[in-house]
Design a protein around this motif. Structure first.
Motif, mmCIF file in Angstrom:
data_model
loop_
_atom_site.group_PDB
_atom_site.id
_atom_site.type_symbol
_atom_site.label_atom_id
_atom_site.label_comp_id
_atom_site.label_asym_id
_atom_site.label_seq_id
_atom_site.Cartn_x
_atom_site.Cartn_y
_atom_site.Cartn_z
ATOM 1 N N ILE A 137 6.362 68.384 20.556
ATOM 2 C CA ILE A 137 6.582 67.739 21.851
ATOM 3 C C ILE A 137 5.277 67.548 22.601
ATOM 4 N N ASP A 138 4.450 68.579 22.610
ATOM 5 C CA ASP A 138 3.178 68.517 23.341
ATOM 6 C C ASP A 138 2.246 67.455 22.768
ATOM 7 N N SER A 139 2.390 67.141 21.488
ATOM 8 C CA SER A 139 1.519 66.131 20.874
ATOM 9 C C SER A 139 1.805 64.729 21.408
ATOM 10 N N TYR A 140 2.929 64.579 22.100
ATOM 11 C CA TYR A 140 3.323 63.272 22.639
ATOM 12 C C TYR A 140 3.146 63.188 24.157
ATOM 13 N N VAL A 141 2.443 64.130 24.752
ATOM 14 C CA VAL A 141 2.247 64.089 26.200
ATOM 15 C C VAL A 141 1.638 62.750 26.609
ATOM 16 N N GLY A 142 2.294 62.095 27.578
ATOM 17 C CA GLY A 142 1.785 60.821 28.065
ATOM 18 C C GLY A 142 2.108 59.626 27.207
ATOM 19 N N CYS A 143 2.916 59.803 26.166
ATOM 20 C CA CYS A 143 3.196 58.688 25.249
ATOM 21 C C CYS A 143 4.448 57.896 25.612
ATOM 22 N N GLY A 144 5.242 58.378 26.560
ATOM 23 C CA GLY A 144 6.443 57.647 26.952
ATOM 24 C C GLY A 144 7.502 57.634 25.867
ATOM 25 N N VAL A 145 8.023 58.806 25.508
ATOM 26 C CA VAL A 145 9.008 58.880 24.427
ATOM 27 C C VAL A 145 10.267 59.623 24.874
ATOM 28 N N ILE A 146 11.331 59.396 24.119
ATOM 29 C CA ILE A 146 12.582 60.139 24.272
ATOM 30 C C ILE A 146 12.772 60.924 22.989
ATOM 31 N N PHE A 147 12.725 62.226 23.068
ATOM 32 C CA PHE A 147 12.963 63.052 21.896
ATOM 33 C C PHE A 147 14.476 63.135 21.663
ATOM 34 N N ILE A 148 14.890 62.820 20.447
ATOM 35 C CA ILE A 148 16.311 62.866 20.079
ATOM 36 C C ILE A 148 16.524 64.058 19.158
ATOM 37 N N ALA A 149 17.387 64.961 19.568
ATOM 38 C CA ALA A 149 17.685 66.135 18.745
ATOM 39 C C ALA A 149 18.380 65.713 17.457
ATOM 40 N N GLU A 150 18.114 66.449 16.391
ATOM 41 C CA GLU A 150 18.847 66.218 15.149
ATOM 42 C C GLU A 150 20.335 66.462 15.415
ATOM 43 N N GLN A 151 21.194 65.737 14.685
ATOM 44 C CA GLN A 151 22.636 65.848 14.907
ATOM 45 C C GLN A 151 23.110 67.292 14.801
ATOM 46 N N ASP A 152 23.894 67.711 15.807
ATOM 47 C CA ASP A 152 24.496 69.048 15.873
ATOM 48 C C ASP A 152 23.472 70.168 16.054
ATOM 49 N N GLN A 153 22.402 69.858 16.774
ATOM 50 C CA GLN A 153 21.490 70.914 17.198
ATOM 51 C C GLN A 153 22.299 71.950 17.962
ATOM 52 N N PHE A 154 22.185 73.208 17.559
ATOM 53 C CA PHE A 154 23.062 74.250 18.105
ATOM 54 C C PHE A 154 22.457 74.940 19.317
ATOM 55 N N TYR A 155 23.270 75.106 20.348
ATOM 56 C CA TYR A 155 22.941 75.921 21.516
ATOM 57 C C TYR A 155 24.108 76.883 21.685
ATOM 58 N N GLN A 156 23.870 78.147 21.420
ATOM 59 C CA GLN A 156 24.963 79.106 21.302
ATOM 60 C C GLN A 156 25.722 79.355 22.597
ATOM 61 N N ASP A 157 25.031 79.706 23.666
ATOM 62 C CA ASP A 157 25.731 80.174 24.855
ATOM 63 C C ASP A 157 26.575 79.104 25.542
ATOM 64 N N GLN A 158 26.051 77.906 25.684
ATOM 65 C CA GLN A 158 26.731 76.784 26.351
ATOM 66 C C GLN A 158 26.889 76.987 27.862
ATOM 67 N N ILE A 159 26.778 78.220 28.338
ATOM 68 C CA ILE A 159 27.089 78.503 29.739
ATOM 69 C C ILE A 159 25.931 78.231 30.690
ATOM 70 N N GLY A 160 24.760 77.932 30.150
ATOM 71 C CA GLY A 160 23.601 77.719 31.004
ATOM 72 C C GLY A 160 23.668 76.465 31.849
ATOM 73 N N VAL A 161 24.642 75.603 31.578
ATOM 74 C CA VAL A 161 24.724 74.329 32.296
ATOM 75 C C VAL A 161 25.981 74.233 33.161
ATOM 76 N N ILE A 162 26.718 75.333 33.299
ATOM 77 C CA ILE A 162 28.025 75.283 33.972
ATOM 78 C C ILE A 162 27.965 74.630 35.348
ATOM 79 N N SER A 163 27.047 75.072 36.186
ATOM 80 C CA SER A 163 27.025 74.555 37.559
ATOM 81 C C SER A 163 26.802 73.048 37.585
ATOM 82 N N ASP A 164 25.943 72.547 36.711
ATOM 83 C CA ASP A 164 25.643 71.114 36.688
ATOM 84 C C ASP A 164 26.819 70.282 36.179
#
Length: 333
Positions: A137-164
């Motif tokens: 990610i840092d190698s693209y600083v200032g390059c104007g990109v959208i990083f797309i996660a590989e399909q089904d990138q796992f985030y275990q807890d899921q609860i970190g975004v509840i309020s939003d």
């Protein structure tokens, strides 16, 4: 061969390649981002802020798709990037959830000049992999990109975004169109019993069955204990959301005011689970996700693969449906 068919074949082949190589030491080298990090790290093109996004899996159920979206939202902030929204494949779910509210859309960003950069899968608990992702990610600083996660990138807890996500969902204009069969003058209990696909897996003796299958006994035990400890002057009405035949749920006949909702569509079932005064979830993303959006009481299986928030309104039951009575009583004090 149509372009759509070709894209589907290409995506399927790529998913097989990822599955075969994910644990190989050279897996990251399959991605252009890795080679950009190796050879172009010092290139700075502008002061553009970069984004991160994840694609809701078109071939999966809405619970799975929401997990994908949540992972994108979580890791965008975790990795110091802005989040870019990719709509759900079903426009009805997209409008219903309202998760794209106040977010930049990936297609809009691409049309304005941003480039997509795909990232490899990474283990959120593996510090060396996280460090490498950060370097890419840092190698693209200032390059104007959208990083797309590989399909089904796992985030275990899921609860970190509840309020939003609760804020997005509950403030959607479409909420004024929500129609509930719940009685406003009753204490409404919703129970989700996962069946359908899981019944097929059971009959085929699928290896994943032990992770997901729960007998009716689990739910009747939770319900019985809940009814003892609920303190309300309102009549209690129970709604069971599942698939199958009424006789599959004869175990619930001993309870009063039970309504079987076996033919209700997915969005309406989800809506009612969010709005229940008490929601009894199963080992399923389809009831876990409404629980994340719910302001009511939740009783959930402790042995589940996503996290639960520390809240008096979130009570965990063991494999037999047992939980501490005082936890539920506390909510009604």
């Amino acid at each position: 061969m149509s372009l759509t068919t070709f894209s589907k074949i290409k995506a399927k082949l790529w998913s097989k390649i990822v599955a075969k190589t994910r644990r190989k030491s050279w897996y990251f080298k399959l991605y252009k981002a890795y080679w950009h990090y190796k050879f172009f790290s010092n290139v700075r093109q502008s002061q553009s802020i970069n984004y991160f996004s994840a694609i809701p899996n078109k071939g999966a159920g809405i619970g799975h798709q929401m997990a994908n979206w949540i992972a994108g939202y979580w890791f965008a902030h975790k990795l110091g990037l802005k989040f870019a929204h990719i709509p759900f494949s079903n426009s009805k779910w997209e409008a219903f959830l309202n998760f794209g509210y106040n977010e930049k859309n990936v297609n809009e960003l691409v049309n304005s000049g941003f480039k997509k950069v795909y990232l490899p899968l990474f283990d959120e608990f593996n510090q060396s992999e996280l460090a490498m992702i950060q370097k890419l990610i840092d190698s693209y600083v200032g390059c104007g990109v959208i990083f797309i996660a590989e399909q089904d990138q796992f985030y275990q807890d899921q609860i970190g975004v509840i309020s939003d996500i609760k804020n997005k969902y509950h403030n959607a204009e479409i909420r004024s169109e929500d129609k509930l069969i719940f009685s406003k003058n009753a204490f409404n209990i919703a129970i989700h019993v996962r069946r359908g696909d899981i019944v097929i897996e059971k009959n085929q003796q699928n290896e994943n069955l032990s992770m997901r299958w729960q007998n009716n006994d689990y739910f009747t035990n939770v319900l019985e204990r809940a009814l003892i400890n609920i303190k309300t002057h309102k009549p209690i009405i129970i709604y069971l959301f599942s698939q199958g035949k009424p006789e599959d749920f004869n175990d619930f006949n001993r309870f009063r005011n039970v309504n079987l909702c076996l033919d209700m569509n997915a969005i309406d079932s989800f809506l009612h689970m969010v709005n229940a005064d008490l929601l009894i979830t199963s080992k399923s993303s389809f009831s876990y996700k409404p629980a994340l959006l719910s302001n009511g009481i939740k009783i959930s299986p402790s042995s589940f693969w996503h996290g639960y928030p520390k809240s008096e309104k979130w009570i965990l039951a063991d494999e037999n449906g047992e939980f501490k009575d005082e936890l539920l009583r506390t909510v009604f004090k």
